[in-house]
Design a protein around this motif. Sequence first.
Motif, PDB file in Angstrom:
ATOM      1  N   TYR A   1       7.410   4.678   9.993  1.00 16.06           N
ATOM      2  CA  TYR A   1       8.348   4.642   8.875  1.00 16.06           C
ATOM      3  C   TYR A   1       7.892   3.639   7.818  1.00 16.06           C
ATOM      4  N   VAL A   2       7.339   2.524   8.268  1.00 12.86           N
ATOM      5  CA  VAL A   2       6.838   1.511   7.337  1.00 12.86           C
ATOM      6  C   VAL A   2       5.538   1.977   6.686  1.00 12.86           C
ATOM      7  N   VAL A   3       4.613   2.437   7.496  1.00 12.08           N
ATOM      8  CA  VAL A   3       3.316   2.868   6.976  1.00 12.08           C
ATOM      9  C   VAL A   3       3.495   4.097   6.077  1.00 12.08           C
ATOM     10  N   GLY A   4       4.481   4.933   6.390  1.00 11.79           N
ATOM     11  CA  GLY A   4       4.765   6.070   5.528  1.00 11.79           C
ATOM     12  C   GLY A   4       5.156   5.641   4.121  1.00 11.79           C
ATOM     13  N   VAL A   5       5.947   4.583   4.016  1.00 11.66           N
ATOM     14  CA  VAL A   5       6.320   4.062   2.697  1.00 11.66           C
ATOM     15  C   VAL A   5       5.075   3.581   1.951  1.00 11.66           C
ATOM     16  N   LEU A   6       4.216   2.842   2.635  1.00 10.64           N
ATOM     17  CA  LEU A   6       2.977   2.364   2.018  1.00 10.64           C
ATOM     18  C   LEU A   6       2.099   3.543   1.587  1.00 10.64           C
ATOM     19  N   ALA A   7       2.051   4.563   2.424  1.00 11.83           N
ATOM     20  CA  ALA A   7       1.225   5.723   2.108  1.00 11.83           C
ATOM     21  C   ALA A   7       1.732   6.441   0.855  1.00 11.83           C
ATOM     22  N   MET A   8       3.060   6.537   0.713  1.00 12.38           N
ATOM     23  CA  MET A   8       3.627   7.217  -0.448  1.00 12.38           C
ATOM     24  C   MET A   8       3.389   6.424  -1.741  1.00 12.38           C
ATOM     25  N   LEU A   9       3.222   5.118  -1.614  1.00  9.56           N
ATOM     26  CA  LEU A   9       2.927   4.299  -2.801  1.00  9.56           C
ATOM     27  C   LEU A   9       1.470   4.405  -3.220  1.00  9.56           C
ATOM     28  N   GLY A  10       0.616   4.887  -2.322  1.00  7.43           N
ATOM     29  CA  GLY A  10      -0.779   5.137  -2.651  1.00  7.43           C
ATOM     30  C   GLY A  10      -1.516   3.896  -3.122  1.00  7.43           C
ATOM     31  N   ASP A  11      -2.212   4.016  -4.240  1.00 10.48           N
ATOM     32  CA  ASP A  11      -3.041   2.926  -4.734  1.00 10.48           C
ATOM     33  C   ASP A  11      -2.231   1.761  -5.290  1.00 10.48           C
ATOM     34  N   SER A  12      -0.914   1.943  -5.434  1.00 15.32           N
ATOM     35  CA  SER A  12      -0.089   0.857  -5.957  1.00 15.32           C
ATOM     36  C   SER A  12      -0.047  -0.329  -5.006  1.00 15.32           C
ATOM     37  N   VAL A  13      -0.237  -0.048  -3.721  1.00 14.14           N
ATOM     38  CA  VAL A  13      -0.150  -1.091  -2.695  1.00 14.14           C
ATOM     39  C   VAL A  13      -1.350  -0.973  -1.779  1.00 14.14           C
ATOM     40  N   SER A  14      -2.055  -2.074  -1.566  1.00 10.58           N
ATOM     41  CA  SER A  14      -3.244  -2.055  -0.711  1.00 10.58           C
ATOM     42  C   SER A  14      -2.902  -2.332   0.747  1.00 10.58           C
ATOM     43  N   GLY A  15      -2.095  -3.343   0.991  1.00 11.97           N
ATOM     44  CA  GLY A  15      -1.724  -3.714   2.351  1.00 11.97           C
ATOM     45  C   GLY A  15      -0.584  -4.697   2.293  1.00 11.97           C
ATOM     46  N   ALA A  16      -0.149  -5.173   3.453  1.00 15.43           N
ATOM     47  CA  ALA A  16       0.988  -6.099   3.464  1.00 15.43           C
ATOM     48  C   ALA A  16       1.124  -6.761   4.824  1.00 15.43           C
ATOM     49  N   ASP A  17       1.685  -7.961   4.805  1.00 12.76           N
ATOM     50  CA  ASP A  17       2.203  -8.612   6.004  1.00 12.76           C
ATOM     51  C   ASP A  17       3.715  -8.439   5.980  1.00 12.76           C
TER      52      ASP A  17
END
Length: 369
Positions: A86-102
């Motif tokens: 669910y978390v990684v899906g959100v990051l995936a939908m943001l695409g290049d806008s977000v590289s990674g996160a803690d």
Amino acid sequence: MRVVEAFCAAYGASPGTVWHAPGRVNLIGEHTDYNDGFVLPFAVPWGVTAAVTPRADGIVRLLSLQADGGPITLASRAESTGWTRYVVGVLAMLGDSVSGADIAIDGDVPRGAGLSSSAALEVAVASALNDLHDLGMTPMEIALLGQKAENDFVGMPCGIMDQAASALCEEGHALFLDCRSLASRNIPLDLASHGLAMLIIDTHVHHEHASGEYAKRRAECESAARKLGVPALRDVTDLAAALGLLQGDERKRTMHVVTENHRVEALIGLLRAGAVTEIGALLNASHLSLRDQYEVSSPELDVAVEAAVKGGARGARMTGGGFGGSAIALVPVDRLDRVQESVAAAYAERGFQAPRFLPATPARGAHRV
């Protein structure tokens, strides 16, 4: 704050931002959202809090205070499993806008109660990333991002209701949402001034076939709409004529969706007229339709609803996707104990696991903490 302390201990620095997003309970309008219909959820006092700091290397580190062990490090999206999807899906939908996160997560949504902890998780993380990266997304855009993550990445064909409630609800209100146009407005839901409380009855039951049956119901609705020549069942204006063109399960699903949309509008009319005490009959009718026409109830939900009404509730119904989870009951405050005793006794008589009772007041949607 517990999640901030955990973040600092795990990652050696303070988070860039912290956001909270609530779970939801649906007052009425069940299985109408993916039929382009109307829903009326409200946010509950429990939710998910996400502490987040961006990373530039594409790595995602995830820590949940509800999971055993330390942070999970994901070098690629394909490595995500379980709740992390669910978390990684959100990051995936943001695409290049977000590289990674803690990210550190803390949640207090009662597990298995059908109160949309997954939507709360998606909205909390998306709201935090929107804040950190100054993406300029509106609350509705955040809700749509969460839905897309669940549809396209997790693989659950949910509608927009859960994420919209988590992102847009206001304290003391229910959210009237048109799931086609996405127009929404918060409707005052002041139960206390009418001597009422909303009691969530958690059955502690979740039947394993729920997700498959959910997808099956959605497919049946889409098939019925095609046969009727309308974009979605929301567009059926002559129910009698429509039912004459359908058979079997598709006929029953159509009957529920069309009448449930009418119940949402009728309930809003009562709230606007100040007739809060009169909405119980619509809750009862909704449950009967979900039980008999949409066939998504369960023995535990049926017993909870029947016993609650017998104990003095003004109305009750199952809420959420069905096959377990929770029911809600509109209860005069002076009858709360009696209603709980009635439900508990009915469960004990049938050998069901004792239910959990959660009085809920309409809470605030996603916000920075």
